[in-house]
Motif scaffolding. Structure first.
Motif, PDB file in Angstrom:
ATOM      1  N   THR A   1     -38.283 133.485  26.002  1.00 38.85           N
ATOM      2  CA  THR A   1     -38.174 134.724  26.773  1.00 38.85           C
ATOM      3  C   THR A   1     -37.019 134.646  27.775  1.00 38.85           C
ATOM      4  OG1 THR A   1     -39.873 133.969  28.329  1.00 38.85           O
ATOM      5  CG2 THR A   1     -40.587 135.360  26.494  1.00 38.85           C
ATOM      6  N   LEU A   2     -36.734 133.465  28.273  1.00 37.13           N
ATOM      7  CA  LEU A   2     -35.566 133.308  29.141  1.00 37.13           C
ATOM      8  C   LEU A   2     -34.299 133.681  28.384  1.00 37.13           C
ATOM      9  CD1 LEU A   2     -34.376 132.306  31.858  1.00 37.13           C
ATOM     10  CD2 LEU A   2     -34.255 130.039  30.820  1.00 37.13           C
ATOM     11  N   GLY A   3     -34.201 133.242  27.152  1.00 39.55           N
ATOM     12  CA  GLY A   3     -33.044 133.595  26.329  1.00 39.55           C
ATOM     13  C   GLY A   3     -32.937 135.083  26.064  1.00 39.55           C
ATOM     14  N   PHE A   4     -34.079 135.750  25.944  1.00 34.12           N
ATOM     15  CA  PHE A   4     -34.060 137.196  25.708  1.00 34.12           C
ATOM     16  C   PHE A   4     -33.500 137.964  26.892  1.00 34.12           C
ATOM     17  CE2 PHE A   4     -38.000 136.813  22.797  1.00 34.12           C
ATOM     18  CZ  PHE A   4     -37.206 136.381  21.761  1.00 34.12           C
ATOM     19  N   PHE A   5     -33.833 137.527  28.103  1.00 32.29           N
ATOM     20  CA  PHE A   5     -33.449 138.301  29.278  1.00 32.29           C
ATOM     21  C   PHE A   5     -32.173 137.807  29.945  1.00 32.29           C
ATOM     22  CE2 PHE A   5     -37.965 139.249  28.815  1.00 32.29           C
ATOM     23  CZ  PHE A   5     -37.889 140.633  28.781  1.00 32.29           C
ATOM     24  N   VAL A   6     -31.834 136.539  29.779  1.00 28.44           N
ATOM     25  CA  VAL A   6     -30.603 136.041  30.385  1.00 28.44           C
ATOM     26  C   VAL A   6     -29.392 136.630  29.674  1.00 28.44           C
ATOM     27  CG1 VAL A   6     -30.191 133.919  29.054  1.00 28.44           C
ATOM     28  CG2 VAL A   6     -29.673 133.973  31.491  1.00 28.44           C
ATOM     29  N   ILE A   7     -29.582 137.095  28.474  1.00 26.84           N
ATOM     30  CA  ILE A   7     -28.471 137.690  27.723  1.00 26.84           C
ATOM     31  C   ILE A   7     -27.882 138.897  28.455  1.00 26.84           C
ATOM     32  CG2 ILE A   7     -29.885 139.240  26.310  1.00 26.84           C
ATOM     33  CD1 ILE A   7     -27.986 138.242  24.001  1.00 26.84           C
TER      34      ILE A   7
ATOM     35  N   ASN B   1     -21.902 145.808  29.086  1.00 25.49           N
ATOM     36  CA  ASN B   1     -22.117 146.881  28.109  1.00 25.49           C
ATOM     37  C   ASN B   1     -20.930 147.127  27.196  1.00 25.49           C
ATOM     38  OD1 ASN B   1     -24.644 147.306  29.163  1.00 25.49           O
ATOM     39  ND2 ASN B   1     -23.936 148.842  30.623  1.00 25.49           N
ATOM     40  N   THR B   2     -19.774 146.512  27.470  1.00 20.18           N
ATOM     41  CA  THR B   2     -18.603 146.762  26.645  1.00 20.18           C
ATOM     42  C   THR B   2     -18.615 145.963  25.355  1.00 20.18           C
ATOM     43  OG1 THR B   2     -17.344 145.036  27.775  1.00 20.18           O
ATOM     44  CG2 THR B   2     -17.208 147.274  28.674  1.00 20.18           C
ATOM     45  N   GLN B   3     -19.460 144.952  25.271  1.00 16.39           N
ATOM     46  CA  GLN B   3     -19.492 144.133  24.069  1.00 16.39           C
ATOM     47  C   GLN B   3     -20.413 144.750  23.031  1.00 16.39           C
ATOM     48  OE1 GLN B   3     -20.258 140.482  26.327  1.00 16.39           O
ATOM     49  NE2 GLN B   3     -18.563 139.632  25.137  1.00 16.39           N
ATOM     50  N   SER B   4     -20.158 144.405  21.794  1.00 17.53           N
ATOM     51  CA  SER B   4     -20.926 144.997  20.709  1.00 17.53           C
ATOM     52  C   SER B   4     -22.310 144.368  20.611  1.00 17.53           C
ATOM     53  CB  SER B   4     -20.185 144.811  19.379  1.00 17.53           C
ATOM     54  OG  SER B   4     -20.192 143.449  19.014  1.00 17.53           O
ATOM     55  N   GLY B   5     -23.198 145.084  19.951  1.00 17.88           N
ATOM     56  CA  GLY B   5     -24.549 144.591  19.750  1.00 17.88           C
ATOM     57  C   GLY B   5     -24.591 143.339  18.915  1.00 17.88           C
ATOM     58  N   SER B   6     -23.652 143.192  17.982  1.00 18.34           N
ATOM     59  CA  SER B   6     -23.644 141.996  17.146  1.00 18.34           C
ATOM     60  C   SER B   6     -23.335 140.750  17.973  1.00 18.34           C
ATOM     61  CB  SER B   6     -22.656 142.145  15.995  1.00 18.34           C
ATOM     62  OG  SER B   6     -21.339 142.277  16.498  1.00 18.34           O
ATOM     63  N   ASP B   7     -22.498 140.883  19.005  1.00 19.96           N
ATOM     64  CA  ASP B   7     -22.233 139.744  19.883  1.00 19.96           C
ATOM     65  C   ASP B   7     -23.504 139.307  20.597  1.00 19.96           C
ATOM     66  OD1 ASP B   7     -19.559 139.747  19.226  1.00 19.96           O
ATOM     67  OD2 ASP B   7     -18.970 140.958  20.951  1.00 19.96           O
ATOM     68  N   MET B   8     -24.307 140.279  21.012  1.00 16.83           N
ATOM     69  CA  MET B   8     -25.552 139.956  21.705  1.00 16.83           C
ATOM     70  C   MET B   8     -26.534 139.281  20.757  1.00 16.83           C
ATOM     71  SD  MET B   8     -26.121 143.251  24.146  1.00 16.83           S
ATOM     72  CE  MET B   8     -27.538 142.533  24.968  1.00 16.83           C
TER      73      MET B   8
ATOM     74  N   ILE C   1     -25.846 137.528  18.064  1.00 18.35           N
ATOM     75  CA  ILE C   1     -25.372 136.176  17.776  1.00 18.35           C
ATOM     76  C   ILE C   1     -25.736 135.233  18.917  1.00 18.35           C
ATOM     77  CG2 ILE C   1     -23.281 134.780  17.519  1.00 18.35           C
ATOM     78  CD1 ILE C   1     -22.109 137.164  15.931  1.00 18.35           C
ATOM     79  N   SER C   2     -25.658 135.714  20.144  1.00 17.55           N
ATOM     80  CA  SER C   2     -25.941 134.847  21.288  1.00 17.55           C
ATOM     81  C   SER C   2     -27.432 134.534  21.438  1.00 17.55           C
ATOM     82  CB  SER C   2     -25.397 135.474  22.561  1.00 17.55           C
ATOM     83  OG  SER C   2     -26.127 136.620  22.876  1.00 17.55           O
ATOM     84  N   LEU C   3     -28.284 135.196  20.695  1.00 21.05           N
ATOM     85  CA  LEU C   3     -29.716 134.899  20.735  1.00 21.05           C
ATOM     86  C   LEU C   3     -30.092 133.715  19.843  1.00 21.05           C
ATOM     87  CD1 LEU C   3     -31.203 138.506  20.631  1.00 21.05           C
ATOM     88  CD2 LEU C   3     -31.224 136.910  22.539  1.00 21.05           C
ATOM     89  N   SER C   4     -29.111 133.055  19.285  1.00 19.44           N
ATOM     90  CA  SER C   4     -29.407 131.972  18.350  1.00 19.44           C
ATOM     91  C   SER C   4     -30.210 130.845  18.993  1.00 19.44           C
ATOM     92  CB  SER C   4     -28.125 131.428  17.731  1.00 19.44           C
ATOM     93  OG  SER C   4     -27.287 130.904  18.737  1.00 19.44           O
ATOM     94  N   GLY C   5     -29.991 130.574  20.279  1.00 17.38           N
ATOM     95  CA  GLY C   5     -30.773 129.538  20.954  1.00 17.38           C
ATOM     96  C   GLY C   5     -32.251 129.870  20.992  1.00 17.38           C
ATOM     97  N   SER C   6     -32.560 131.125  21.274  1.00 21.77           N
ATOM     98  CA  SER C   6     -33.960 131.550  21.258  1.00 21.77           C
ATOM     99  C   SER C   6     -34.535 131.457  19.855  1.00 21.77           C
ATOM    100  CB  SER C   6     -34.095 132.979  21.785  1.00 21.77           C
ATOM    101  OG  SER C   6     -33.863 133.016  23.164  1.00 21.77           O
TER     102      SER C   6
END
Length: 181
Positions: A132-138, A144-151, A153-158
């Motif tokens: 859950t830390l990974g979900f919200f620290v993102i 908001n300027t970055q694409s959803g796919s970047d977000m 991809i960054s959830l890979s740790g979770s």
């Protein structure tokens, strides 16, 4: 029902692309959060899990820890982040704090347990705190300027934590079950 009536579709891609009013998105986020936080389990909605594991037979604990707890995390990934990101972002610091409390405090509670099933259950709550830390620290890391796919991809740790916790906690409950027998 509200989301489908507004979007006029049940397609998750169309729902993700739909722009809700900020107040409505916050309310929708809180509704999603209330259901998924109990299932993860996230601090302070975790109190049911240790008792459930102690009361359940070994096979029930294996399924609960290995599969069912991951459904709440899946709900966050599939619905909260893509559908109501601004609602989640508006309260991200509060939920980061709850996740950190789960990691530290519930981890300490796990150390104090005498029953092995309770110890594993409390450690599961602590481990899912990392998820859950990974979900919200993102929301703190990306604007908001970055694409959803970047977000995503960054959830890979979770995601790695979800998968590894599924295998490890299930295996621990199998070991404890064999010790009990």
């Amino acid at each position: 029902i509200y989301i489908i009536s507004k979007v006029k579709s049940g397609n998750i891609e169309l729902i993700s692309d739909f722009s809700f009013d900020q107040q409505i998105e916050l309310i929708l986020f809180l509704c999603f959060f209330a259901s998924f936080a109990v299932k993860v389990p996230m601090f302070p909605f975790h109190t049911w899990l240790p008792d459930a594991h102690v009361q359940a037979p070994t096979s029930g604990s294996v399924i609960l820890a290995g599969v069912l707890l991951k459904l709440g995390a899946y709900g966050f990934i599939r619905f909260v982040i893509p559908v109501v990101p601004m609602g989640a972002q508006s309260l991200d610091v509060f939920f980061i704090t709850l996740s950190l409390i789960a990691i530290v405090y519930v981890g300490l509670v796990a150390i104090a347990q005498n029953d092995m099933k309770k110890l594993i259950a409390y450690s599961s709550i602590s481990h899912m705190g990392f998820v859950t830390l990974g979900f919200f620290v993102i929301f703190q890391l990306f604007d908001n300027t970055q694409s959803g796919s970047d977000m995503i991809i960054s959830l890979s740790g979770s995601m790695y934590q979800i998968i590894s916790h599924g295998f490890v906690s299930a295996a621990l409950f199998m070991c404890v079950g064999s010790i009990y027998d």
